[in-house]
Design a protein around this motif. Structure first.
Motif, PDB file in Angstrom:
ATOM      1  N   THR A   5      -5.569  11.510  -5.870  1.00  0.00           N
ATOM      2  CA  THR A   5      -4.138  11.775  -6.082  1.00  0.00           C
ATOM      3  C   THR A   5      -3.289  10.646  -5.498  1.00  0.00           C
ATOM      4  O   THR A   5      -2.288  10.239  -6.091  1.00  0.00           O
ATOM      5  N   GLU A   6      -3.701  10.129  -4.341  1.00  0.00           N
ATOM      6  CA  GLU A   6      -2.977   9.023  -3.716  1.00  0.00           C
ATOM      7  C   GLU A   6      -3.172   7.734  -4.515  1.00  0.00           C
ATOM      8  O   GLU A   6      -2.245   6.932  -4.659  1.00  0.00           O
ATOM      9  N   ALA A   7      -4.378   7.552  -5.039  1.00  0.00           N
ATOM     10  CA  ALA A   7      -4.660   6.382  -5.868  1.00  0.00           C
ATOM     11  C   ALA A   7      -3.780   6.385  -7.113  1.00  0.00           C
ATOM     12  O   ALA A   7      -3.218   5.352  -7.502  1.00  0.00           O
ATOM     13  N   ARG A   8      -3.656   7.549  -7.734  1.00  0.00           N
ATOM     14  CA  ARG A   8      -2.814   7.668  -8.938  1.00  0.00           C
ATOM     15  C   ARG A   8      -1.358   7.344  -8.610  1.00  0.00           C
ATOM     16  O   ARG A   8      -0.666   6.701  -9.396  1.00  0.00           O
ATOM     17  N   ASN A   9      -0.894   7.803  -7.459  1.00  0.00           N
ATOM     18  CA  ASN A   9       0.485   7.531  -7.062  1.00  0.00           C
ATOM     19  C   ASN A   9       0.711   6.038  -6.871  1.00  0.00           C
ATOM     20  O   ASN A   9       1.760   5.505  -7.249  1.00  0.00           O
ATOM     21  N   SER A  46       4.379   0.090  -3.305  1.00  0.00           N
ATOM     22  CA  SER A  46       3.873   0.706  -2.080  1.00  0.00           C
ATOM     23  C   SER A  46       2.474   0.175  -1.812  1.00  0.00           C
ATOM     24  O   SER A  46       1.790  -0.290  -2.723  1.00  0.00           O
ATOM     25  N   GLY A  47       2.089   0.232  -0.552  1.00  0.00           N
ATOM     26  CA  GLY A  47       0.755  -0.234  -0.174  1.00  0.00           C
ATOM     27  C   GLY A  47       0.031   0.860   0.577  1.00  0.00           C
ATOM     28  O   GLY A  47       0.411   1.223   1.689  1.00  0.00           O
ATOM     29  N   SER A  48      -0.963   1.442  -0.039  1.00  0.00           N
ATOM     30  CA  SER A  48      -1.737   2.512   0.590  1.00  0.00           C
ATOM     31  C   SER A  48      -3.146   1.990   0.820  1.00  0.00           C
ATOM     32  O   SER A  48      -3.784   1.488  -0.108  1.00  0.00           O
ATOM     33  N   TYR A  49      -3.621   2.106   2.048  1.00  0.00           N
ATOM     34  CA  TYR A  49      -4.893   1.477   2.393  1.00  0.00           C
ATOM     35  C   TYR A  49      -5.917   2.470   2.920  1.00  0.00           C
ATOM     36  O   TYR A  49      -5.587   3.505   3.469  1.00  0.00           O
ATOM     37  N   GLY A  50      -7.157   2.101   2.748  1.00  0.00           N
ATOM     38  CA  GLY A  50      -8.288   2.909   3.176  1.00  0.00           C
ATOM     39  C   GLY A  50      -9.458   2.621   2.249  1.00  0.00           C
ATOM     40  O   GLY A  50      -9.273   2.086   1.156  1.00  0.00           O
ATOM     41  N   PHE A  78       2.828   1.566 -13.490  1.00  0.00           N
ATOM     42  CA  PHE A  78       3.442   2.291 -14.606  1.00  0.00           C
ATOM     43  C   PHE A  78       4.968   2.332 -14.500  1.00  0.00           C
ATOM     44  O   PHE A  78       5.670   2.300 -15.514  1.00  0.00           O
ATOM     45  N   GLY A  79       5.494   2.404 -13.278  1.00  0.00           N
ATOM     46  CA  GLY A  79       6.941   2.371 -13.108  1.00  0.00           C
ATOM     47  C   GLY A  79       7.524   1.068 -13.621  1.00  0.00           C
ATOM     48  O   GLY A  79       8.536   1.058 -14.342  1.00  0.00           O
ATOM     49  N   GLY A 108      -8.312  -2.016   0.591  1.00  0.00           N
ATOM     50  CA  GLY A 108      -7.056  -2.004  -0.144  1.00  0.00           C
ATOM     51  C   GLY A 108      -7.298  -1.908  -1.638  1.00  0.00           C
ATOM     52  O   GLY A 108      -6.547  -2.472  -2.427  1.00  0.00           O
ATOM     53  N   VAL A 109      -8.344  -1.183  -2.033  1.00  0.00           N
ATOM     54  CA  VAL A 109      -8.787  -1.221  -3.429  1.00  0.00           C
ATOM     55  C   VAL A 109      -7.700  -0.828  -4.423  1.00  0.00           C
ATOM     56  O   VAL A 109      -7.553  -1.463  -5.473  1.00  0.00           O
ATOM     57  N   TRP A 110      -6.924   0.214  -4.094  1.00  0.00           N
ATOM     58  CA  TRP A 110      -5.937   0.686  -5.083  1.00  0.00           C
ATOM     59  C   TRP A 110      -4.700  -0.197  -5.117  1.00  0.00           C
ATOM     60  O   TRP A 110      -4.107  -0.392  -6.180  1.00  0.00           O
ATOM     61  N   TYR A 111      -4.323  -0.741  -3.980  1.00  0.00           N
ATOM     62  CA  TYR A 111      -3.212  -1.708  -3.968  1.00  0.00           C
ATOM     63  C   TYR A 111      -3.589  -2.927  -4.801  1.00  0.00           C
ATOM     64  O   TYR A 111      -2.832  -3.370  -5.669  1.00  0.00           O
TER      65      TYR A 111
END
Length: 270
Positions: free
Chosen positions: A95-99, A83-87, A106-107, A142-145
């Protein structure tokens, strides 16, 4: 005897194209995804749909158990689900970063853990980890992606030298611009998260860059062919690169200083 392949994230984009392409080329393919209703159509192409939520350990265990029970082995594991979550980092809830890390990192790691024993027993296996140009180049917003994809790169490098002794290859795929619903989803998340914050100027610049890249994006089959090439190579490369702007971007990242590369990168967002 046909090799058995498990492709995660097979409901769309690269995962779907890869599952279909490998099935059409004689592989015994299981296409896995969280959205079960979206993978039923894969049966038409000879792909066996299987439900899998890579953020839930019980779902991962059940999927691996099912494939091993039905096929006897998993010869090729293709970790494509993501998944790609941005901001901006300041705006994205932890919580979104962990997901994001749960799904993208981890998956994949848990699937590898459960597939390895049978691969070791068979003295054969191919583990294909989908990274990205974003596993080598970090864009703002896009740091967490990017953190998850940089981590996949490091995991793959370490794992490669752990399992080589058992006849198992670890291959990283680094796609550039590829047609996918993830780009649209990511752009919407970016605007929702940082479009009205102090980072809105940068968010608009990133959105513009993504829009420009979409015009040059390649079809997912281009990456599917790369994956097949890696699977079938007697001595596969550690990394395969493809998709819009992938090779020039990675070349510039390699030869330029951090500050010079940053300057060129940020110029594309004006």
């Amino acid at each position: 005897m046909a090799k058995t392949v498990l492709v995660t994230g097979a409901s769309s984009g690269i995962g779907k194209a890869t599952a279909i392409y490998l099935a059409q080329n004689g592989y015994n393919v299981y296409g896995a995804a969280r959205r079960t209703e979206r993978i039923q159509a894969l049966k038409t192409f000879g792909v066996k749909p299987i439900t899998l939520d890579v953020s839930k350990d019980e779902s991962i265990s059940a999927a691996i158990e099912q494939v091993l029970k039905e096929a006897g082995s998993i010869d090729v594991l293709i970790n494509n689900a993501g998944s790609g979550s941005y901001g901006a980092l300041e705006d994205v809830p932890i919580t979104e970063a962990r997901n994001q890390l749960e799904v993208n990192l981890f998956g994949a790691a848990r699937l590898i853990q459960l597939a390895l024993p049978k691969m070791r027993e068979n003295r054969y296996g191919k583990i294909i980890n989908l990274s990205s140009v974003g596993g080598k180049v970090g864009l703002p917003m896009g740091v967490w992606y990017h953190a998850s994809k940089f981590a996949i790169e490091g995991l793959s490098d370490s794992l490669r030298n752990e399992v080589r002794q058992f006849g198992i290859d670890v291959i990283v795929i680094e796609p550039g611009g590829t047609k996918s619903e993830m780009t649209t989803i990511g752009s919407e998340a970016l605007q929702r998260t940082s479009g009205d914050t102090v980072y809105k100027g940068l968010a608009n610049g990133i959105k513009k860059m993504y829009t420009d890249m979409e015009k040059r994006a390649v079809e997912p089959i281009v990456i599917a062919r790369l994956i097949k090439k890696g699977i079938e190579a007697k001595h596969p490369k550690t990394r395969y690169i493809g998709g819009a702007m992938a090779k020039p971007m990675l070349y510039l990242r390699k030869i330029l200083s951090d500050k010079m590369f940053d300057k060129i990168l940020m110029s594309q967002m004006k």
